[in-house]
Design a protein around this motif. Structure first.
Motif, PDB file in Angstrom:
ATOM      1  N   UNK A  31       0.812  -1.216   0.000  1.00 62.48           N
ATOM      2  CA  UNK A  31       0.000   0.000   0.000  1.00 62.48           C
ATOM      3  C   UNK A  31       0.849   1.270   0.000  1.00 62.48           C
ATOM      4  N   UNK A  32       2.091   1.170   0.466  1.00 63.29           N
ATOM      5  CA  UNK A  32       2.968   2.351   0.419  1.00 63.29           C
ATOM      6  C   UNK A  32       3.163   2.825  -1.020  1.00 63.29           C
ATOM      7  N   UNK A 127       1.158  11.798   4.966  1.00 63.01           N
ATOM      8  CA  UNK A 127       2.146  10.721   4.948  1.00 63.01           C
ATOM      9  C   UNK A 127       3.403  11.207   4.243  1.00 63.01           C
ATOM     10  N   UNK A 128       4.512  11.138   4.942  1.00 60.97           N
ATOM     11  CA  UNK A 128       5.793  11.444   4.311  1.00 60.97           C
ATOM     12  C   UNK A 128       6.597  10.159   4.228  1.00 60.97           C
ATOM     13  N   UNK A 129       7.721  10.207   3.548  1.00 56.85           N
ATOM     14  CA  UNK A 129       8.514   8.989   3.345  1.00 56.85           C
ATOM     15  C   UNK A 129       8.930   8.373   4.678  1.00 56.85           C
ATOM     16  N   UNK A 133       9.151   4.409   6.092  1.00 59.56           N
ATOM     17  CA  UNK A 133      10.392   3.779   6.545  1.00 59.56           C
ATOM     18  C   UNK A 133      10.246   3.296   7.976  1.00 59.56           C
ATOM     19  N   UNK A 134       9.625   4.129   8.793  1.00 57.83           N
ATOM     20  CA  UNK A 134       9.405   3.728  10.174  1.00 57.83           C
ATOM     21  C   UNK A 134       8.546   2.467  10.220  1.00 57.83           C
ATOM     22  N   UNK A 135       7.580   2.408   9.339  1.00 58.54           N
ATOM     23  CA  UNK A 135       6.688   1.266   9.287  1.00 58.54           C
ATOM     24  C   UNK A 135       7.463  -0.014   8.972  1.00 58.54           C
TER      25      UNK A 135
END
Ligand SMILES: [Ca+2]
Ligand SMILES: [Ca+2]
Ligand SMILES: [Ca+2]
Length: 156
Positions: A31-32, A127-129, A133-135
């Motif tokens: 989904x990202x 939503x930022x990058x 990444x944290x996800x």
């Protein structure tokens, strides 16, 4: 716990990939890809207005016969285009909340907005990058993943 996950992941990549699920450990969901694509003004941030118009655009893209619902084949074709195939989700049944084999516009929007909220770690609606990444760092513990049997390989 995070350090443990990373250590195991680096061991796995250094010592061969016997397990078929190893290569996708870092990316649990496609989904990202979708949310990056929603960033229509190209400022590297996807805000709520962009999410709203992205939902409309993708639903219209998926609903090929324009009947207001996504049948399984329509979802599969859209998933192949928008999510890179159905290997790592989100899956059709994530959207089809009442399991009637049809994804309504409402079901589509509800699931996507829930996923946006899930990524939005600082809850500012954008939503930022770094949210993605944290996800990726929040992968489930590998020992937990091994409880599930491997997915059967499609025969066709
Ligand atoms: Ca944007
Ligand atoms: Ca349809
Ligand atoms: Ca449904």
């Amino acid at each position: 716990m995070l350090a443990g996950v990373l250590a195991v992941a680096s061991c796995a990549s250094g010592g061969g990939r016997e397990r078929t699920n190893d290569p996708i450990r870092a990316l649990l969901s496609a989904d990202a890809l979708l949310f990056v694509g929603f960033d229509s003004d190209g400022d590297l941030s996807t805000n709520t207005a962009e999410v709203d118009s992205g939902i409309e655009r993708e639903f219209a893209r998926a609903d090929v016969n324009r009947d207001g619902t996504l049948q399984p084949l329509e979802f599969q074709n859209w998933s192949n285009l928008a999510l890179g195939g159905g290997q790592i989700g989100p899956y059709r049944l994530d959207f089809d909340r009442n399991v009637d084999n049809a994804i309504t516009r409402e079901e589509f929007g509800v699931e996507i907005r829930a996923r946006v909220r899930d990524y939005d770690s600082d809850e500012n609606g954008a939503l930022t990058r770094v949210d993605f990444v944290r996800r990726v760092g929040q992968t489930r513990d590998p020992s937990e993943r091994r409880v599930r049997p491997p997915e059967p390989t499609p025969s066709r």
